[in-house]
Design an enzyme around this catalytic site. Sequence first.
Site, mmCIF file in Angstrom:
data_model
loop_
_atom_site.group_PDB
_atom_site.id
_atom_site.type_symbol
_atom_site.label_atom_id
_atom_site.label_comp_id
_atom_site.label_asym_id
_atom_site.label_seq_id
_atom_site.Cartn_x
_atom_site.Cartn_y
_atom_site.Cartn_z
ATOM 1 N N GLU A 1 30.340 -4.925 11.836
ATOM 2 C CA GLU A 1 29.336 -5.358 10.864
ATOM 3 C C GLU A 1 28.893 -4.223 9.955
ATOM 4 O O GLU A 1 27.954 -4.375 9.183
ATOM 5 C CB GLU A 1 28.138 -5.981 11.583
ATOM 6 C CG GLU A 1 27.536 -5.085 12.640
ATOM 7 C CD GLU A 1 26.424 -5.763 13.436
ATOM 8 O OE1 GLU A 1 25.769 -6.673 12.901
ATOM 9 O OE2 GLU A 1 26.213 -5.374 14.594
ATOM 10 N N CYS B 1 31.499 -14.200 13.763
ATOM 11 C CA CYS B 1 30.318 -14.910 14.225
ATOM 12 C C CYS B 1 29.242 -15.001 13.156
ATOM 13 O O CYS B 1 28.147 -15.454 13.398
ATOM 14 C CB CYS B 1 29.768 -14.275 15.500
ATOM 15 S SG CYS B 1 29.346 -12.538 15.307
ATOM 16 N N ASP C 1 25.661 -8.946 8.181
ATOM 17 C CA ASP C 1 25.373 -7.529 7.986
ATOM 18 C C ASP C 1 26.505 -6.815 7.260
ATOM 19 O O ASP C 1 26.254 -5.950 6.430
ATOM 20 C CB ASP C 1 25.085 -6.845 9.330
ATOM 21 C CG ASP C 1 23.638 -7.060 9.764
ATOM 22 O OD1 ASP C 1 22.830 -7.478 8.897
ATOM 23 O OD2 ASP C 1 23.308 -6.836 10.941
ATOM 24 N N HIS D 1 14.539 -34.834 29.412
ATOM 25 C CA HIS D 1 15.306 -36.053 29.673
ATOM 26 C C HIS D 1 15.329 -36.972 28.462
ATOM 27 O O HIS D 1 16.358 -37.534 28.097
ATOM 28 C CB HIS D 1 14.691 -36.829 30.840
ATOM 29 C CG HIS D 1 15.064 -36.277 32.173
ATOM 30 N ND1 HIS D 1 16.196 -35.523 32.358
ATOM 31 C CD2 HIS D 1 14.469 -36.364 33.375
ATOM 32 C CE1 HIS D 1 16.269 -35.169 33.624
ATOM 33 N NE2 HIS D 1 15.229 -35.665 34.269
#
Lengths: 87, 580
Positions: B442, B513, B466, B200
């Site tokens: 990749e 990504c 990669d 919180h």
Amino acid sequence: MVSQQLTLTNPQGFHMRPASVFASAMGKYKSSVTIKFNGSDYNAKSLLNIIAACIKCGSEIEVICSGEDENEALAEAVELIEGGLGE
Amino acid sequence: MPGFPSARLVRGIIMLKGTPASDGIGIGRVMIIEEHSLEYTPKTVTDTDSELERFRAAVKEFCENTGAQVEALRQSTGDKEAEILQGHIQMISDPYLCGEIEKLISDGRCAESALEHMCDMFIAMFSATDDELTKQRAADVRDIKSGVLRILLGVKEIKISDAPKGTVLVAKELTPSMTAGINKDNIVGIVTETGGRTSHSAILARALEIPAVLSVDGAAAKLSSGEQVIVDGNEGEVIVSPEEAQLAHYNEKRSEFLQERRELENYRGKKTASASGEVYELFCNIGKPDDAVKAIEFDGEGVGLYRTEFLFMDRTSAPDENEQFEAYKKAALILKDRPLIIRTLDIGGDKAIEYLGLEKEENPFMGFRAIRFCLKNRELFKTQIRAILRASAFGDIRIMLPLVTTVDELREGKRLISQTAEELKSEGVAVKENIKVGVMIETASAAVMADVLAKEADFFSIGTNDLTGYTMACDRGNSDVSYLYSALQPSVLRLIKYTVECAVRNGIDVGMCGEAAADSRMIPLLISFGLTEFSVSAPSVLKVRKTISKWTKEKADEVAEKVMSMATEKEIDEYLKTVI
């Protein structure tokens, strides 16, 4: 005494807000309202008891009402749970 | 830390480390929030009626105070934060809780002891569950207990609202009722001894845009009131009694941060679009379900890469289907209808995970890993697929296979997924129909085969980290060869371009990504090639949206054409720096 088996479908399960909606709705009735879940009984008029039960989405529960207005209480309980508890 | 290389090494300077929980830099003077003692001697009461009255009056006062705080919080941070405190009123009004407390009082207990007894019971119950949200409710009950005890004992509440300008709050724990008193014009930083990014305190600090460092061991003891400190919420550091040079350095960092934040805020809630109107998807990369909260806070439009490895690390046995299901479902529920791309287990001999029985190998990056490992360890792979498919009923989940090098791997993966989906359906389990299965591009092999893969995959996501390593045959961690490691190498750019073009030609989505997706030098090239989705770290979202908005397709095409005619990485890098 009347009861019904139900499946909790609102994504959050019985967390703060849905539990609060349910407990305060049940609080209006004179009958006792109990949730049976995983072999234990929980007082359905108590927000804290419902939270402690930790009932997640997809869980099977049984709602049991007992008292002079038990039918009305159960009808509203079923309507609330099937309607997704205001989520 | 450019400009001030070694804050850590300056003699006499104390630096405390914690969890960075709210971005920004705050410079101010410490105010330690000491909890007043709420101790009392339990006693037996004989006049139970007036004790009941005393309890009811305390509850009434508590509800009134809290109601006022709810209003204040609604004004300062919004409804979501106010709701936490509103919940306190509902909890203390619980007829069961009040009824049991009153029963105890009627039996002769004093109000303090009756209240504490019942609250502690619920705190113990909530803490004992395995559900994170329920556990958090224990903090609420604790807060309620001290609030009502304070009234019963006549202990004055700590008035944070009176804190002078330039105050850094230091507390064991920041309770929701404390945060309600915060005036964000006066509080410049928050340091606590407990709490993580999703507590919180952290959520409130971010909503108030106050820099915060949480989980600083012994902060209240190590700091003293009135002391000057720098709170670096970006790095999770607290610098005590800084020197002139440090102050100057952090003041500059602070104004840079504030200016950038102001500029970037203009892009919040906006579509991700180029200046010429092409619309893109802008997603985040995450490692844990809770990171999805961060993705939304930073205005990500979904998750383009959920690395599931974290679930499997630092433990003695693999997570079972249910544990995985709960994790994937949690992420899906947080994201609601935003897309969630889950990458199946990407793991190999470079990671020490004993229970997987992965053997040490000479060359783990060229060895038995990721999809290769999963297709040989069917049970493990199937458990993960079952968990993902079950979770797919709760959101827009898509599956991505890592380290694909051949079409066979994609076919076998897809076959397993549809077979598992059929099994689940026959068991009566809800799964999403025709879940999308994509390939992570990749390896050089996958990129070269993109024309074939695009006919069978539902989407591509280019993992530049990669892809660069494999294409350049270079280990970025080896300083003798790391100069070769760059996604701007002409060879890597050719593979990216070809991959994107094959995807576009076959009408499938293609994302990126890797780190390069957030690189402002790479962005115009990706726009020109025709990328449809960018997946970046959450804090980069607004920055990437801003960069994309500056380019027209036409201008990006010009730049890309020039870049693709260049022969060396150096040339490309230098040219791109002049156009961004």
